[in-house]
Design a protein around this motif. Sequence first.
Motif, mmCIF file in Angstrom:
data_model
loop_
_atom_site.group_PDB
_atom_site.id
_atom_site.type_symbol
_atom_site.label_atom_id
_atom_site.label_comp_id
_atom_site.label_asym_id
_atom_site.label_seq_id
_atom_site.Cartn_x
_atom_site.Cartn_y
_atom_site.Cartn_z
ATOM 1 N N ASP A 177 0.827 -1.254 -0.045
ATOM 2 C CA ASP A 177 0.013 -0.163 -0.097
ATOM 3 C C ASP A 177 0.764 1.307 -0.083
ATOM 4 N N LYS A 178 2.038 1.150 -0.056
ATOM 5 C CA LYS A 178 2.879 2.235 -0.192
ATOM 6 C C LYS A 178 3.410 2.643 -1.702
ATOM 7 N N GLY A 179 2.902 1.980 -2.471
ATOM 8 C CA GLY A 179 3.388 2.113 -3.832
ATOM 9 C C GLY A 179 4.725 1.985 -4.392
ATOM 10 N N LEU A 180 5.228 1.019 -3.497
ATOM 11 C CA LEU A 180 6.598 0.886 -3.748
ATOM 12 C C LEU A 180 6.947 -0.093 -4.902
ATOM 13 N N LYS A 181 8.032 -0.256 -5.535
ATOM 14 C CA LYS A 181 8.149 -1.175 -6.650
ATOM 15 C C LYS A 181 9.671 -1.420 -6.829
ATOM 16 N N VAL A 182 9.996 -2.503 -7.784
ATOM 17 C CA VAL A 182 11.168 -3.068 -8.019
ATOM 18 C C VAL A 182 11.806 -1.861 -8.643
ATOM 19 N N GLY A 183 13.245 -1.507 -8.270
ATOM 20 C CA GLY A 183 13.916 -0.591 -8.900
ATOM 21 C C GLY A 183 13.927 1.025 -8.118
ATOM 22 N N ASP A 184 12.783 0.986 -7.178
ATOM 23 C CA ASP A 184 12.904 2.307 -6.321
ATOM 24 C C ASP A 184 14.104 2.047 -5.234
ATOM 25 N N ARG A 185 14.456 3.458 -5.356
ATOM 26 C CA ARG A 185 15.734 3.606 -4.487
ATOM 27 C C ARG A 185 15.125 4.204 -3.372
ATOM 28 N N VAL A 186 15.779 3.489 -2.030
ATOM 29 C CA VAL A 186 14.929 3.716 -0.667
ATOM 30 C C VAL A 186 16.046 3.884 0.583
ATOM 31 N N ALA A 187 15.638 4.326 1.495
ATOM 32 C CA ALA A 187 16.058 4.609 2.716
ATOM 33 C C ALA A 187 15.548 3.635 3.608
ATOM 34 N N LEU A 188 16.134 2.772 4.440
ATOM 35 C CA LEU A 188 15.468 1.810 5.353
ATOM 36 C C LEU A 188 15.649 2.395 6.662
ATOM 37 N N GLU A 189 14.463 2.441 7.222
ATOM 38 C CA GLU A 189 14.396 2.692 8.917
ATOM 39 C C GLU A 189 14.760 1.369 9.494
ATOM 40 N N PRO A 190 15.699 1.420 10.391
ATOM 41 C CA PRO A 190 15.923 0.161 11.255
ATOM 42 C C PRO A 190 15.387 -0.436 12.496
ATOM 43 N N TYR A 191 14.551 0.608 12.974
ATOM 44 C CA TYR A 191 13.850 0.080 14.159
ATOM 45 C C TYR A 191 12.363 -0.659 13.942
ATOM 46 N N VAL A 192 13.020 -1.809 14.034
ATOM 47 C CA VAL A 192 11.581 -3.008 13.732
ATOM 48 C C VAL A 192 10.723 -3.126 14.791
ATOM 49 N N PRO A 193 9.644 -2.530 14.641
ATOM 50 C CA PRO A 193 8.495 -2.869 15.700
ATOM 51 C C PRO A 193 7.929 -4.099 15.662
ATOM 52 N N CYS A 194 7.007 -4.399 17.003
ATOM 53 C CA CYS A 194 6.427 -5.675 16.983
ATOM 54 C C CYS A 194 5.068 -5.534 16.364
ATOM 55 N N ASN A 195 4.619 -4.164 16.393
ATOM 56 C CA ASN A 195 3.167 -3.814 16.010
ATOM 57 C C ASN A 195 2.125 -4.354 16.853
ATOM 58 N N LYS A 196 2.295 -4.788 17.948
ATOM 59 C CA LYS A 196 1.347 -5.568 18.938
ATOM 60 C C LYS A 196 1.275 -5.021 20.126
ATOM 61 N N CYS A 197 2.461 -4.300 20.741
ATOM 62 C CA CYS A 197 2.395 -3.891 22.117
ATOM 63 C C CYS A 197 1.523 -2.376 22.250
ATOM 64 N N HIS A 198 1.475 -2.003 23.481
ATOM 65 C CA HIS A 198 0.757 -0.741 23.700
ATOM 66 C C HIS A 198 1.324 0.566 23.122
ATOM 67 N N MET A 199 2.881 0.686 22.998
ATOM 68 C CA MET A 199 3.121 1.727 22.263
ATOM 69 C C MET A 199 3.093 1.726 20.836
ATOM 70 N N CYS A 200 3.208 0.598 20.321
ATOM 71 C CA CYS A 200 2.944 0.413 18.812
ATOM 72 C C CYS A 200 1.478 0.875 18.500
#
Length: 338
Positions: A73-96
């Motif tokens: 849903d971000k519209g990203l595709k093969v060949g796109d140049r990207v920066a990578l955010e390195p903080y991988v969340p659980c997407n389950k906890c109260h903070m997420c």
Amino acid sequence: MKVLVLPEPGKIEIRDAEIPELEPEQAVVKIELCGICGSDITAYKGVNPTVKYPINGLGHEGVGIIEKIGENDKGLKVGDRVALEPYVPCNKCHMCAVGRFNNCADIRVCGVHKDGMMAEYFLHPVQLLYKLPDEMSFEDAALVEPFTIGLHAATRARVSKGEKVVIFGAGVIGMMAAFASINYGATPILVDVIQERLDGAKKMGIPHICNSAKEDLEARLKTFTDGKLPEAMIDCTGAPPILEHMHDYVCHGGRIALVGWPHNPVAINTVRLTQKEIDVCPSRNSNAKFPEAIQLIHEGKMPAKDFVTKMVELLEVEDTIKDMMQNPSEYLKVIVKI
């Protein structure tokens, strides 16, 4: 593919590994560049308490090109140049759940708790990929992640237009926090004890500097603020002498963001903090700052190229880290060509 591995403190190896397979909600990115951070150096030294060894791929400041990706849903595709955010969340906890992904209760940071980005190919959540403008070089983009740390620190300190902010530490993150403050309309004064770093910061456009080993800092800050003291402070050192006296560096009702990690717990004067009703806000990683950092660097509002001291190859990383440990004042940002 080649991966730079830290099996234990003081030992770096370059190993062969399989190119990762595409997984749901993930992308395979061909890494072009990855910066060396201070946390990478402490991981090598064995003094970073958050690191889990072995580290299969050091580094968390990666940029690259999407090699494989599914529908997203971000519209990203093969060949796109990207920066990578390195903080991988659980997407389950109260903070997420409330959008504070940087403070996830089960966060996994690349190159610290999980595989890092000094690898030719890297599997990463699509959620944490950000497309780069076509005109932005990878070299400039490699400064996006550290800039987000400065932006988040300035946000935690609620730095606002027209204010004065004192920033401790003229390394990369301190200078990033200074440029973040400038972009938020505040006036920073950057403090350090290494004059060469301060002089370099001045040349890069940071308006006010102070060598606290040569000047009376509190008096200088009062002069700088017509006797009031700054409204905000950002500490990027974790140095006990600064933290023990941080109440002396901001005005009544001031705000302090703590970015630097002390090696051990530090005694702070809660009496004076209470008397002045100072807000103290630890600042961890960054949250929702990648688009902002990309845009500001793209617009030339943070001189990314001036931060780059050296570009090195994977084979040169260990010797470079050793030299950075011996001669820290001679380096700002080192970028590894993957």
